[in-house]
Every structure is written in structure tokens, then in C-alpha cells.
Scaffold this motif. Structure first.
Motif, PDB file in Angstrom:
ATOM      1  N   SER A 105     108.395  87.539 -15.748  1.00  6.66           N
ATOM      2  CA  SER A 105     108.167  86.548 -16.583  1.00  6.66           C
ATOM      3  C   SER A 105     108.806  85.128 -16.421  1.00  6.66           C
ATOM      4  O   SER A 105     108.463  83.991 -16.385  1.00  6.66           O
ATOM      5  N   TYR A 106     110.177  85.170 -16.648  1.00  2.04           N
ATOM      6  CA  TYR A 106     111.091  83.690 -16.532  1.00  2.04           C
ATOM      7  C   TYR A 106     110.757  83.207 -15.234  1.00  2.04           C
ATOM      8  O   TYR A 106     110.298  81.779 -15.170  1.00  2.04           O
ATOM      9  N   PRO A 119     113.934  79.803  -6.458  1.00  2.00           N
ATOM     10  CA  PRO A 119     114.267  81.134  -6.238  1.00  2.00           C
ATOM     11  C   PRO A 119     115.710  81.488  -6.883  1.00  2.00           C
ATOM     12  O   PRO A 119     116.126  82.638  -6.741  1.00  2.00           O
ATOM     13  N   ASN A 120     116.344  80.527  -7.521  1.00  2.00           N
ATOM     14  CA  ASN A 120     117.315  80.818  -8.373  1.00  2.00           C
ATOM     15  C   ASN A 120     117.155  81.532  -9.638  1.00  2.00           C
ATOM     16  O   ASN A 120     118.158  82.086 -10.159  1.00  2.00           O
ATOM     17  N   ILE A 121     116.065  81.412 -10.190  1.00  2.00           N
ATOM     18  CA  ILE A 121     115.713  81.936 -11.297  1.00  2.00           C
ATOM     19  C   ILE A 121     115.190  83.321 -11.182  1.00  2.00           C
ATOM     20  O   ILE A 121     114.069  83.236 -10.524  1.00  2.00           O
ATOM     21  N   ASN A 122     115.981  84.479 -11.164  1.00  2.00           N
ATOM     22  CA  ASN A 122     115.539  85.507 -10.790  1.00  2.00           C
ATOM     23  C   ASN A 122     115.936  86.747 -11.599  1.00  2.00           C
ATOM     24  O   ASN A 122     116.168  87.780 -11.377  1.00  2.00           O
ATOM     25  N   SER A 123     115.808  86.225 -12.852  1.00  2.00           N
ATOM     26  CA  SER A 123     115.908  87.494 -14.012  1.00  2.00           C
ATOM     27  C   SER A 123     115.415  86.822 -15.221  1.00  2.00           C
ATOM     28  O   SER A 123     114.760  85.615 -15.230  1.00  2.00           O
ATOM     29  N   ASN A 124     115.210  87.803 -16.254  1.00  2.00           N
ATOM     30  CA  ASN A 124     114.639  87.216 -17.615  1.00  2.00           C
ATOM     31  C   ASN A 124     115.851  87.081 -18.508  1.00  2.00           C
ATOM     32  O   ASN A 124     115.520  86.749 -19.721  1.00  2.00           O
ATOM     33  N   ALA A 297     112.099  91.798  -6.177  1.00  2.00           N
ATOM     34  CA  ALA A 297     112.191  92.230  -7.651  1.00  2.00           C
ATOM     35  C   ALA A 297     112.898  93.523  -7.735  1.00  2.00           C
ATOM     36  O   ALA A 297     113.746  93.884  -8.463  1.00  2.00           O
ATOM     37  N   VAL A 298     112.153  94.577  -6.932  1.00  2.00           N
ATOM     38  CA  VAL A 298     112.420  95.930  -7.295  1.00  2.00           C
ATOM     39  C   VAL A 298     113.806  96.331  -6.496  1.00  2.00           C
ATOM     40  O   VAL A 298     114.441  97.297  -6.743  1.00  2.00           O
ATOM     41  N   LYS A 299     114.258  95.404  -5.963  1.00  2.00           N
ATOM     42  CA  LYS A 299     115.488  95.533  -4.896  1.00  2.00           C
ATOM     43  C   LYS A 299     116.635  94.839  -5.678  1.00  2.00           C
ATOM     44  O   LYS A 299     117.893  95.152  -5.403  1.00  2.00           O
ATOM     45  N   GLY A 300     116.318  94.072  -6.623  1.00  2.00           N
ATOM     46  CA  GLY A 300     117.318  93.415  -7.533  1.00  2.00           C
ATOM     47  C   GLY A 300     117.074  93.658  -9.200  1.00  2.00           C
ATOM     48  O   GLY A 300     117.378  94.767  -9.535  1.00  2.00           O
ATOM     49  N   TYR A 301     116.696  92.699  -9.697  1.00  2.00           N
ATOM     50  CA  TYR A 301     116.711  92.699 -11.032  1.00  2.00           C
ATOM     51  C   TYR A 301     115.701  94.027 -11.809  1.00  2.00           C
ATOM     52  O   TYR A 301     116.195  94.343 -12.698  1.00  2.00           O
ATOM     53  N   LEU A 302     114.910  94.280 -11.098  1.00  2.00           N
ATOM     54  CA  LEU A 302     113.752  95.237 -11.573  1.00  2.00           C
ATOM     55  C   LEU A 302     113.950  96.467 -10.759  1.00  2.00           C
ATOM     56  O   LEU A 302     113.102  96.886 -10.476  1.00  2.00           O
ATOM     57  N   ASN A 303     115.223  96.791 -10.546  1.00  2.00           N
ATOM     58  CA  ASN A 303     115.468  98.090  -9.555  1.00  2.00           C
ATOM     59  C   ASN A 303     115.173  99.311 -10.435  1.00  2.00           C
ATOM     60  O   ASN A 303     115.154 100.426  -9.754  1.00  2.00           O
ATOM     61  N   GLY A 304     114.824  99.402 -11.561  1.00  2.00           N
ATOM     62  CA  GLY A 304     114.206 100.481 -12.141  1.00  2.00           C
ATOM     63  C   GLY A 304     112.953 101.019 -11.675  1.00  2.00           C
ATOM     64  O   GLY A 304     112.337 101.911 -11.936  1.00  2.00           O
ATOM     65  N   LEU A 305     112.225  99.934 -10.880  1.00  2.00           N
ATOM     66  CA  LEU A 305     110.870 100.316 -10.289  1.00  2.00           C
ATOM     67  C   LEU A 305     111.066 100.421  -8.798  1.00  2.00           C
ATOM     68  O   LEU A 305     110.185 100.072  -8.101  1.00  2.00           O
ATOM     69  N   SER A 306     112.164 100.938  -8.341  1.00  2.00           N
ATOM     70  CA  SER A 306     112.556 100.758  -7.001  1.00  2.00           C
ATOM     71  C   SER A 306     111.793 101.950  -6.299  1.00  2.00           C
ATOM     72  O   SER A 306     111.661 101.851  -4.975  1.00  2.00           O
ATOM     73  N   GLN A 307     111.072 102.827  -6.907  1.00  3.34           N
ATOM     74  CA  GLN A 307     110.132 103.757  -6.298  1.00  3.34           C
ATOM     75  C   GLN A 307     108.718 103.108  -5.908  1.00  3.34           C
ATOM     76  O   GLN A 307     108.326 103.523  -4.745  1.00  3.34           O
TER      77      GLN A 307
END
Length: 373
Positions: A105-106, A119-124, A297-307
Motif C-alpha cells: 500500500s504505502y 525505493p526508500n518507501i518500503n513499509s506501511n 517485499a517477501v524477503k523484507g517487510y512482508l516476510n510473513g509471506l516468505s513461503q
């Protein structure tokens, strides 16, 4: 005589500006699949929706995808599609995607409102946006000073618009209306919002966002209005497809309500352009529809989706609809270039008869949907 004739001809072929006002609406994370096809059989047939399936078919079902999408979003298909343009039906070769590397989103809202990815906006996280949005820039122009306003269901929008620096009036999250001389309805909405619980800790129900927008329009008549609806994304994250669909349906009706209000006011009647889009897409399968994230994102901020090591396929795919005096009546576009979310900012400025490059030299060029007569 020849110079006079040439002057007259130039006047006849010069671009004609049709509208002074803009309504920009975003619907958080609403997939193009539902917009262009209605509910998806592969999702509705999941075991978890077995009990809800009959009611959903009764509410949104039809003989084919064309009729199903009309039942889901009747204003979009019965009014906007006939009088404006829709981009993003990949079944027809009409493609649109985000350019940021994150697909959430952000980063998406920054891209939408600034015309380029950061690229520096990498979280919500609710960190004040270092970038100037079109809302902030417009609010500093003499013709739009104090005539720009924003309303959002998500409580991060004051940071996205950087309210502290931009001074753009914004009502978002669970904030009460605070502008001078509140109407009785605005006061009632303030109290009602406190009494009705939201399903989420940081996103209010869209009805309050739209209600406050309506009251602000009636009180202050802004020229540029940004409305960010949020229910679709949050119901999707809960895995609640029935309410995700109903959220999409409500979004369509809320936009209809806002449009009809504007058309009932002299300042806005036949003098307003409407643009609708989203901040990101979602997974393109029954297994992944509720998620969205890029490989980064799955390797960083959204690592809960790393599968999902390669990210959520389809989450970068988006759509856009537009209608108004300065929008070409192109209907549902086919076999287009691959358009991007980063083009929306320049498009909105072009619709206000402003050169996007005065806002930013690095801004992406506008979509080729504006009318020149």
C-alpha cells in the motif's frame, strides 16, 4: 486577411479545457479480475465459502462474466464504461501495473500521488512522506490554495500526504471531523464513528470516509478531492471473500453517491473529472487471492509471506476507470500499451489543464485518455 484567418483557425483547433474540478478515488487492493469479470468461481468454490456461496450467487450471480460484473459494480459498468474509459482487462490485452518494487500500500499510494516510485518507501509504517504529492503541490498553487482535500479509511494517509508539511486538510483513520462550523450530520458522524466498532484497529468503515467527504464538499466546495477507500483490502487479508465482494459493491455505490452529489451542485455539475484506481493488485489464484507482495517485499517487510519466494503473482496488476468532460469516451480498452500507476499523477494534472512537468521534471507521462478538441 491571411493572418486573421490563421488566427481564427488556431483558436478553433486549440485544446479546450472542460472541467475545473477533480475527484480522485482509490479502492485499496481491489483486483482487476472481479472488476472485469465479477466474482471468481475458483475462489467462491473453495470449501471455506460453501455456506456463503448460495447467498453470493443470489446477490452477484448471472449467466456470464459480463452480467456478473454489472451486478457487482453497476455504476462502473452502466455509467462510467459508457461515458468514459476503463483500463486493465488483461483478457482483452489491456494491461496496467505498478512500477514500485514492493506491491503493497504505502509504496503504491506514493507512486499514485507523486508520479514515480521511491525505493526508500518500503513499509506501511506511518512515516511522513519525504516526497511531495500532487495534493501538496496543488495546495501551494494560488488557484488551488485551500481548495484541496483528502479523506481516507486507513490511518496512515496523514503521513502519506505529509499533513504536517503539506497543510492539506485530511480526515483519515478514526479521526473526527474538525473543520469550522460543522454541520449537524458531520457532528452525528463524529459520534457514530465512536460508537460503531471497526473490524480493524487502523482502518475505519468506508461509510464514514464517504460521509465526511460529502459534508466537507457541502461546506467548503474543494476543487480537488481525494478519497481513499479501504474495506476491500482488509476483508481480503482476513480471507473473507464474501465481504470483499460486498466491499467492492459498496465502493461502487459510494462513488455513485459522491458523483451524484457533485452533479447536484452548480460548481461541479458537468465540470468535474472522475478518476478511479487502486494501489496494488492481489494474487491471481484461489490460493493466493487474499495476499499481495513482491519478491523483494517477501524477503523484507512482508516476510510473513516468505513461503511465496517469488512474490505473489498478479499483485502488481492494477486497473483504472475515468469519466468526465476531459476524458475520451473509449469504453473498455483493448490491446493497449502496458500502462502504469505512475502515470496517474500526470494524468490528473493534465485534466486540471496543468503541465505535469511544472510539478516534477521526472514525472511519468500522462495516460493517453484526455480529450483535446
Amino acid at each position: 486577411m491571411k493572418p486573421l484567418i490563421l488566427l481564427c483557425l488556431c483558436c478553433l483547433i486549440s485544446p479546450v479545457k472542460g472541467a475545473d474540478n477533480l475527484l480522485l478515488v482509490s479502492i485499496d487492493g481491489l483486483r482487476w479480475q472481479e472488476v472485469f469479470q465479477g466474482y471468481q468461481d475458483d475462489v467462491i468454490d473453495l470449501e471455506s465459502f460453501k455456506q456463503a456461496k448460495s447467498a453470493l450467487e443470489k446477490q452477484f450471480g448471472a449467466a456470464n462474466p459480463t452480467e456478473r460484473r454489472q451486478k457487482l459494480m453497476s455504476f462502473l459498468w452502466n455509467v462510467i464504461a459508457k461515458n468514459g474509459v476503463l483500463i486493465g482487462n488483461r483478457e482483452l490485452g489491456s494491461n496496467m501495473h505498478v512500477t514500485n518494487d514492493y506491491w503493497f500500500s504505502y509504496p503504491g499510494y506514493n507512486e499514485l500521488l507523486t508520479g514515480k516510485a521511491d525505493p526508500n518507501i518500503n513499509s506501511n509504517q506511518a512515516i511522513n512522506n519525504p516526497n511531495v504529492t500532487i495534493l501538496e503541490w496543488l495546495n501551494k498553487q494560488s488557484s488551488y490554495k485551500d481548495k484541496v482535500a483528502a479523506f481516507g479509511s486507513w490511518d496512515v494517509f496523514p503521513a502519506i500526504v505529509n499533513r504536517d508539511r503539506s497543510k492539506v486538510p485530511i480526515n483519515a483513520g478514526f479521526e473526527s471531523a474538525k473543520w469550522p462550523e460543522l454541520s449537524d450530520k458531520a457532528k452525528w458522524l463524529n459520534e457514530l464513528q465512536k460508537d460503531i466498532p471497526s473490524p480493524w484497529h487502523n482502518v475505519r468503515l468506508d461509510a464514514f470516509t464517504v460521509g465526511f467527504t460529502e459534508e466537507y464538499i457541502l461546506a467548503h466546495q474543494p476543487k480537488v478531492i481525494y478519497v481513499a477507500l479501504g474495506e476491500t483490502d482488509d476483508f481480503a487479508h482476513q480471507g473473507n471473500y464474501p465481504e470483499y465482494l460486498r466491499g467492492a459493491n459498496r465502493s461502487d455505490q459510494f462513488i455513485k453517491t459522491l458523483w451524484e452529489l457533485l452533479q447536484s451542485i452548480e460548481q461541479y455539475k458537468d465540470n468535474t473529472n472522475l478518476v478511479i484506481t487502486v494501489d496494488h493488485g492481489r494474487g491471481d489464484s484461489a490460493a493466493s487471492w487474499q495476499h499481495h507482495a513482491s519478491p523483494v517485499a517477501v524477503k523484507g517487510y512482508l516476510n510473513g509471506l516468505s513461503q511465496y519466494k517469488n512474490g505473489i503473482a498478479g499483485a502488481d496488476q492494477i486497473w483504472l476507470a475515468a469519466m468526465g468532460p476531459d476524458i475520451k469516451k473509449l469504453g473498455e480498452m483493448r490491446n493497449t500499451a502496458d500502462f502504469t500507476l505512475s502515470q496517474v499523477a500526470a494524468t490528473t494534472l493534465r485534466l486540471l489543464d496543468l503541465d505535469p512537468h511544472y510539478f516534477s521534471k521526472g514525472i511519468t507521462e500522462p495516460l493517453a485518455i484526455t480529450r483535446e478538441e
